[in-house]
Write a protein that holds these residues in place. Sequence first.
Motif, PDB file in Angstrom:
ATOM      1  N   ILE A  86       0.720  -1.177  -0.027  1.00 40.74           N
ATOM      2  CA  ILE A  86      -0.081   0.020  -0.051  1.00 40.74           C
ATOM      3  C   ILE A  86       1.010   1.315   0.068  1.00 40.74           C
ATOM      4  N   GLU A  87       2.027   1.429   0.558  1.00 44.38           N
ATOM      5  CA  GLU A  87       2.919   2.439   0.819  1.00 44.38           C
ATOM      6  C   GLU A  87       3.599   2.582  -0.566  1.00 44.38           C
ATOM      7  N   ALA A  88       3.548   1.808  -1.637  1.00 44.53           N
ATOM      8  CA  ALA A  88       4.576   1.915  -2.842  1.00 44.53           C
ATOM      9  C   ALA A  88       4.017   3.158  -3.531  1.00 44.53           C
ATOM     10  N   ARG A  89       3.224   3.790  -3.270  1.00 48.57           N
ATOM     11  CA  ARG A  89       2.824   5.191  -4.017  1.00 48.57           C
ATOM     12  C   ARG A  89       3.837   6.157  -3.918  1.00 48.57           C
ATOM     13  N   VAL A  90       4.635   6.204  -2.793  1.00 50.82           N
ATOM     14  CA  VAL A  90       5.940   7.012  -2.716  1.00 50.82           C
ATOM     15  C   VAL A  90       6.858   6.449  -3.620  1.00 50.82           C
ATOM     16  N   ARG A  91       7.189   5.227  -3.442  1.00 51.36           N
ATOM     17  CA  ARG A  91       8.255   4.693  -4.267  1.00 51.36           C
ATOM     18  C   ARG A  91       8.071   4.703  -5.790  1.00 51.36           C
ATOM     19  N   LEU A  92       6.736   4.715  -6.198  1.00 51.25           N
ATOM     20  CA  LEU A  92       6.418   4.733  -7.696  1.00 51.25           C
ATOM     21  C   LEU A  92       6.833   6.170  -7.981  1.00 51.25           C
ATOM     22  N   VAL A  93       6.391   7.279  -7.216  1.00 48.35           N
ATOM     23  CA  VAL A  93       6.551   8.766  -7.448  1.00 48.35           C
ATOM     24  C   VAL A  93       8.115   9.159  -7.692  1.00 48.35           C
ATOM     25  N   ARG A  94       8.733   8.466  -6.548  1.00 51.19           N
ATOM     26  CA  ARG A  94      10.343   8.784  -6.399  1.00 51.19           C
ATOM     27  C   ARG A  94      10.843   7.974  -7.406  1.00 51.19           C
ATOM     28  N   ALA A  95      10.526   7.036  -7.953  1.00 47.71           N
ATOM     29  CA  ALA A  95      11.344   6.121  -9.209  1.00 47.71           C
ATOM     30  C   ALA A  95      11.075   7.054 -10.192  1.00 47.71           C
ATOM     31  N   VAL A  96       9.974   7.537 -10.627  1.00 49.48           N
ATOM     32  CA  VAL A  96       9.846   8.543 -11.703  1.00 49.48           C
ATOM     33  C   VAL A  96      10.749   9.734 -11.772  1.00 49.48           C
ATOM     34  N   LEU A  97      10.734  10.429 -10.595  1.00 49.43           N
ATOM     35  CA  LEU A  97      11.635  11.685 -10.449  1.00 49.43           C
ATOM     36  C   LEU A  97      13.098  11.556 -10.452  1.00 49.43           C
ATOM     37  N   ALA A  98      13.576  10.471  -9.698  1.00 52.50           N
ATOM     38  CA  ALA A  98      14.842   9.731 -10.134  1.00 52.50           C
ATOM     39  C   ALA A  98      15.189   9.699 -11.258  1.00 52.50           C
ATOM     40  N   TYR A  99      14.488   9.002 -12.093  1.00 49.69           N
ATOM     41  CA  TYR A  99      14.935   8.557 -13.568  1.00 49.69           C
ATOM     42  C   TYR A  99      14.921   9.886 -14.099  1.00 49.69           C
ATOM     43  N   LEU A 100      14.009  10.765 -13.778  1.00 49.29           N
ATOM     44  CA  LEU A 100      14.026  12.081 -14.676  1.00 49.29           C
ATOM     45  C   LEU A 100      15.420  13.038 -14.046  1.00 49.29           C
ATOM     46  N   ASP A 101      15.705  12.849 -12.864  1.00 47.81           N
ATOM     47  CA  ASP A 101      16.821  13.580 -12.603  1.00 47.81           C
ATOM     48  C   ASP A 101      18.110  13.260 -13.067  1.00 47.81           C
ATOM     49  N   ARG A 102      18.149  11.830 -13.920  1.00 48.69           N
ATOM     50  CA  ARG A 102      19.328  11.231 -14.275  1.00 48.69           C
ATOM     51  C   ARG A 102      19.434  11.586 -15.797  1.00 48.69           C
ATOM     52  N   GLN A 103      18.116  12.014 -16.343  1.00 48.45           N
ATOM     53  CA  GLN A 103      18.278  12.682 -17.529  1.00 48.45           C
ATOM     54  C   GLN A 103      18.427  13.904 -17.876  1.00 48.45           C
ATOM     55  N   PRO A 104      18.691  14.251 -19.335  1.00 44.73           N
ATOM     56  CA  PRO A 104      19.023  15.594 -19.562  1.00 44.73           C
ATOM     57  C   PRO A 104      17.787  16.203 -19.432  1.00 44.73           C
ATOM     58  N   PRO A 105      17.765  17.721 -19.042  1.00 47.33           N
ATOM     59  CA  PRO A 105      16.388  18.688 -19.009  1.00 47.33           C
ATOM     60  C   PRO A 105      15.783  18.353 -20.193  1.00 47.33           C
ATOM     61  N   PHE A 106      14.155  18.682 -20.258  1.00 51.19           N
ATOM     62  CA  PHE A 106      13.525  18.429 -21.351  1.00 51.19           C
ATOM     63  C   PHE A 106      13.680  19.749 -22.143  1.00 51.19           C
ATOM     64  N   PRO A 107      13.791  19.616 -23.404  1.00 51.28           N
ATOM     65  CA  PRO A 107      13.929  20.852 -24.227  1.00 51.28           C
ATOM     66  C   PRO A 107      12.663  21.802 -24.139  1.00 51.28           C
TER      67      PRO A 107
END
Length: 130
Positions: A86-107
């Motif tokens: 049930i607590e996975a929602r925080v992990r899901l959101v953080r996974a997306v944000l961590a992935y985006l942090d490792r990517q180049p910024p969106f143009p």
Amino acid sequence: MRKFLFGLLCALPLLAHAYTGPELQEDCLAAEILLTGQKSTDIFHSVKSSRCLNYLDGFLDGYDIADRLAEKVGVRIDAFCPPREIEARVRLVRAVLAYLDRQPPFPANSTVPAAHVVAGAFSKAFSCKE
């Protein structure tokens, strides 16, 4: 009049706006603030949070259906194995944000689909254990 209506109906798909990676990033930042109990002064904070969380839920539902249908023909997708607690929602959101942090910024005016971002994030963060 009929030609005008027909032309309008034909043009509607051109006006469709898909949920993009930059929008997802902004919404998931708001969701992380909400899920960790922080306060926000943004009046649209809860709307943005809900949009992120609902999108991730829908993405996972679609993935589950695709995986179940693939099993019917003897194939397992196993692109990722998301947490089910049930607590996975925080992990899901953080996974997306961590992935985006490792990517180049969106143009500017990026149209990167949110689904591509989520698929990449989940496959990195939640790999299936054999």
